[in-house]
Motif scaffolding. Structure first.
Motif, PDB file in Angstrom:
ATOM      1  N   VAL A  51     -16.274  20.432  17.042  1.00  0.00           N
ATOM      2  CA  VAL A  51     -15.735  19.539  18.059  1.00  0.00           C
ATOM      3  C   VAL A  51     -14.217  19.683  18.083  1.00  0.00           C
ATOM      4  O   VAL A  51     -13.554  19.607  17.051  1.00  0.00           O
TER       5      VAL A  51
ATOM      6  N   GLN B 159     -11.762  16.566  22.598  1.00  0.00           N
ATOM      7  CA  GLN B 159     -13.098  16.033  22.853  1.00  0.00           C
ATOM      8  C   GLN B 159     -13.375  14.840  21.949  1.00  0.00           C
ATOM      9  O   GLN B 159     -13.944  13.835  22.377  1.00  0.00           O
ATOM     10  N   GLN B 160     -12.973  14.952  20.708  1.00  0.00           N
ATOM     11  CA  GLN B 160     -13.188  13.860  19.765  1.00  0.00           C
ATOM     12  C   GLN B 160     -12.383  12.631  20.171  1.00  0.00           C
ATOM     13  O   GLN B 160     -12.873  11.508  20.107  1.00  0.00           O
ATOM     14  N   ARG B 161     -11.163  12.829  20.593  1.00  0.00           N
ATOM     15  CA  ARG B 161     -10.321  11.708  21.036  1.00  0.00           C
ATOM     16  C   ARG B 161     -10.946  11.006  22.233  1.00  0.00           C
ATOM     17  O   ARG B 161     -11.031   9.788  22.281  1.00  0.00           O
ATOM     18  N   ARG B 162     -11.402  11.794  23.220  1.00  0.00           N
ATOM     19  CA  ARG B 162     -12.033  11.198  24.408  1.00  0.00           C
ATOM     20  C   ARG B 162     -13.313  10.462  24.045  1.00  0.00           C
ATOM     21  O   ARG B 162     -13.586   9.390  24.575  1.00  0.00           O
ATOM     22  N   ARG B 163     -14.099  11.037  23.140  1.00  0.00           N
ATOM     23  CA  ARG B 163     -15.340  10.381  22.717  1.00  0.00           C
ATOM     24  C   ARG B 163     -15.022   9.050  22.034  1.00  0.00           C
ATOM     25  O   ARG B 163     -15.661   8.038  22.281  1.00  0.00           O
ATOM     26  N   ASN B 164     -14.011   9.030  21.186  1.00  0.00           N
ATOM     27  CA  ASN B 164     -13.602   7.795  20.515  1.00  0.00           C
ATOM     28  C   ASN B 164     -13.087   6.761  21.504  1.00  0.00           C
ATOM     29  O   ASN B 164     -13.342   5.570  21.358  1.00  0.00           O
ATOM     30  N   GLU B 165     -12.350   7.203  22.524  1.00  0.00           N
ATOM     31  CA  GLU B 165     -11.873   6.290  23.561  1.00  0.00           C
ATOM     32  C   GLU B 165     -13.042   5.679  24.327  1.00  0.00           C
ATOM     33  O   GLU B 165     -13.049   4.494  24.633  1.00  0.00           O
ATOM     34  N   ARG B 166     -14.033   6.511  24.675  1.00  0.00           N
ATOM     35  CA  ARG B 166     -15.217   5.998  25.382  1.00  0.00           C
ATOM     36  C   ARG B 166     -15.973   4.979  24.531  1.00  0.00           C
ATOM     37  O   ARG B 166     -16.394   3.941  25.022  1.00  0.00           O
ATOM     38  N   ARG B 167     -16.125   5.280  23.262  1.00  0.00           N
ATOM     39  CA  ARG B 167     -16.814   4.349  22.349  1.00  0.00           C
ATOM     40  C   ARG B 167     -16.053   3.029  22.240  1.00  0.00           C
ATOM     41  O   ARG B 167     -16.639   1.958  22.247  1.00  0.00           O
TER      42      ARG B 167
ATOM     43  N   LYS C  39     -16.480   1.027  25.431  1.00  0.00           N
ATOM     44  CA  LYS C  39     -17.822   0.461  25.486  1.00  0.00           C
ATOM     45  C   LYS C  39     -17.952  -0.731  24.539  1.00  0.00           C
ATOM     46  O   LYS C  39     -18.510  -1.772  24.904  1.00  0.00           O
TER      47      LYS C  39
END
Length: 143
Positions: free
Chosen positions: A2, A6-14, A17
Motif C-alpha cells: 500500500v 492510498q493509506q492516508r486517504r483510507r485513514n481519512e475515509r475511516r 465515517k
C-alpha cells in the motif's frame, strides 16, 4: 504494498465515517412514529420557480390531529421526468437531509424525542429544503 497516499486517504475515509457515526448517535432521539397504516396521510407540492420545473413534494402523516411523520422531496423537471434532487425524512429518531451530492449521507436537522419535536422538525426541514431549492433555482437562472 500500500502506498502512503492510498493509506492516508483510507485513514481519512475511516475517520470521516467514524465521526459521522458518532454524530448520528448523538443526534438520534427516542421517538418512534406510529404505523403509517393507522395514520391519516396527506400529500401536496409547492413550486419554487415560475416555470414549474422545481418543486417540493410533501407527504405528512397525522394521528389524532397531530403531525407524527413526514417526508419532503425536492424534485426538478428534467425533460419529461421529475427527478429527485434531495430528500428530508425523519427515520431513526432524527430528522435529516439526504443532500443532493450524496443520497447515502445524512445531514442532521433535528433530534426527535417526542411527537412535539416532529412539528418543530418539519418547520426546520421545510426551511432547509427550500433554501437548497432556491440555490438551485438561482444557479439555473445565472446559467
Amino acid at each position: 504494498m500500500v502506498r502512503r497516499e492510498q493509506q492516508r486517504r483510507r485513514n481519512e475515509r475511516r475517520a470521516a465515517k467514524d465521526s459521522l457515526l458518532r454524530l448520528t448517535d448523538q443526534t438520534r432521539g427516542t421517538y418512534l412514529p406510529p404505523d403509517r397504516q393507522e395514520c391519516f396521510a396527506k400529500g401536496y407540492y409547492e413550486t419554487l420557480d415560475d416555470s414549474n420545473t422545481l418543486r417540493i413534494e410533501t407527504r405528512i402523516w397525522r394521528s389524532e390531529k397531530r403531525l407524527v411523520d413526514f417526508v419532503l422531496i425536492l424534485r426538478a423537471l428534467d425533460w419529461d421526468e421529475w427527478t429527485t434532487i434531495a430528500r428530508v425524512d425523519c427515520c431513526w429518531g432524527f430528522c435529516h437531509l439526504h443532500p443532493p451530492e450524496d443520497e447515502s449521507r445524512h445531514e442532521p436537522i433535528a433530534r426527535l424525542d417526542s411527537v412535539d419535536d416532529v412539528e418543530r422538525a418539519f418547520r426546520l426541514a421545510h426551511q432547509r429544503l427550500t433554501e437548497v431549492g432556491y440555490r438551485i433555482r438561482d444557479r439555473r437562472e445565472d446559467a
